[in-house]
Motif scaffolding. Sequence first.
Motif, PDB file in Angstrom:
ATOM      1  N   LYS A  83       0.824  -1.219   0.000  1.00 31.97           N
ATOM      2  CA  LYS A  83       0.000   0.000   0.000  1.00 31.97           C
ATOM      3  C   LYS A  83       0.853   1.261   0.000  1.00 31.97           C
ATOM      4  N   ARG A  85       1.998   2.711   2.651  1.00 31.05           N
ATOM      5  CA  ARG A  85       1.576   3.578   3.753  1.00 31.05           C
ATOM      6  C   ARG A  85       2.787   4.075   4.520  1.00 31.05           C
ATOM      7  N   SER A 171      -8.442  -1.547   2.330  1.00 31.31           N
ATOM      8  CA  SER A 171      -8.869  -1.440   0.935  1.00 31.31           C
ATOM      9  C   SER A 171      -7.663  -1.667   0.019  1.00 31.31           C
ATOM     10  N   ASN A 173      -5.939  -0.545  -2.420  1.00 30.05           N
ATOM     11  CA  ASN A 173      -5.456   0.572  -3.234  1.00 30.05           C
ATOM     12  C   ASN A 173      -4.161   1.101  -2.628  1.00 30.05           C
ATOM     13  N   SER A 179     -10.679   3.918  -2.856  1.00 32.81           N
ATOM     14  CA  SER A 179     -10.880   2.482  -2.665  1.00 32.81           C
ATOM     15  C   SER A 179     -11.434   1.841  -3.934  1.00 32.81           C
ATOM     16  N   GLU A 208     -16.737   1.984   2.147  1.00 35.29           N
ATOM     17  CA  GLU A 208     -16.193   1.180   3.225  1.00 35.29           C
ATOM     18  C   GLU A 208     -17.216   0.944   4.332  1.00 35.29           C
TER      19      GLU A 208
HETATM   20 MG    MG Z   1      -8.723   2.598   2.801  1.00 31.17          MG
END
Ligand code: MG
Length: 349
Positions: A83, A85, A171, A173, A179, A208
């Motif tokens: 992701k 992140r 999610s 993405n 998402s 979501e």
């Molecule tokens: Mg998300």
Amino acid sequence: MHLGANTPDRASQSRGFPVAGTADEAMTTTYDMSDPERREAGLARALETLRAGGVVAMPTETVYGLAANATDGRAVARIYEIKGRPQFNPLIVHVPSREAAERIAVFDQLATTLAAAFWPGPLTLVLPKRADSDIAELATAGLDTVAIRVPAHPVAQALLRALGKPLAAPSANRSGKVSPTTAAHVAADLGSDIGVILDGGPAVVGLESTIVASDGRTLTLLRSGGVSREDIEIVAGRALVAHDGAVRAPGMLASHYAPSSALRLDATEARPGEALIAFGGAPAAGAETAVATRNLSPSGDLGEAASRLFGALRELDGVAPTIAVMPIPDTGLGAAINDRLRRAAAPRS
Ligand code: MG
Ligand code: TXA
């Protein structure tokens, strides 16, 4: 609302979905789960991947999820890595049933009522994590609570039941992107990094899950989503409290995760009386005198380091006034590890 996956409409939309168009995606296979043969092959491949510590994209009724075995810290680290992140946000743990959820979280009466009314479905409950749960620390980002839900999508259900392990799944993405609600969205965004996409058709809810935290008395709405606030309030017989900015999710307060010991970052040596968090094969000067040591990854693997970080902080907390932490490279997962360490080291308010 009808949450079944195999409506004729959906089957025709997902049939013939192009597989792996670019060289980068050459290893990605999308399985049309409305086709019985592809479904069999897709489930087998997804199970094999998950059991080996890999990640797969799975359909849920809300949005597509990027799923990994929630009890395997290395596998969960891979989610954050893919992701991109910059922080370790806690993830939602998916289970096939309320019984499975009760083995992971402590259910009060309100939570039991909400689960009975809305599961399977787009409601996530944030509850105290059971002490004997085997959820990886990285999945909950070291919190004592766990976000948990029972997805309604039949493909997610089939995968969870066949695997017999909970799945951590944000999610599917890249961080900062919207998402995905179709397999094609997932392939476009993450195709180069994942091997298996289970195509369960367009997500019927399309946004979501609603996230609600319960402490047994108060229900707090942490995120609006697929179940309306009104419906929850009717079932619960009380108003949902708006999120008050109190610290429940990370990143809201710099020092949220602060252990009681002080942290000394980028330490190249351990000083007398300190505990040590090491990284890599080269020992820090004075390491042999450390009160206690945890090496996040002797081989310098950032995925392994991420999976051990929260456990190490917990184990060393309080054993010495100060925990020295060796430098961690700031690349890839290292950025999230360093973000977490800076928060833990920030002055307490
Ligand atoms: Mg998300
Ligand atoms: O519909 C959904 O919920 C989708 C599908 C895949 O199930 N999943 C999803 O996950 O949206 P994600 O990771 O994008 O969002 C999870 C949210 C984050 O905002 C996180 O901060 C919050 O849940 N969360 C997770 N654990 C928490 C906890 N223990 N306390 C408070 N918030 C938590």
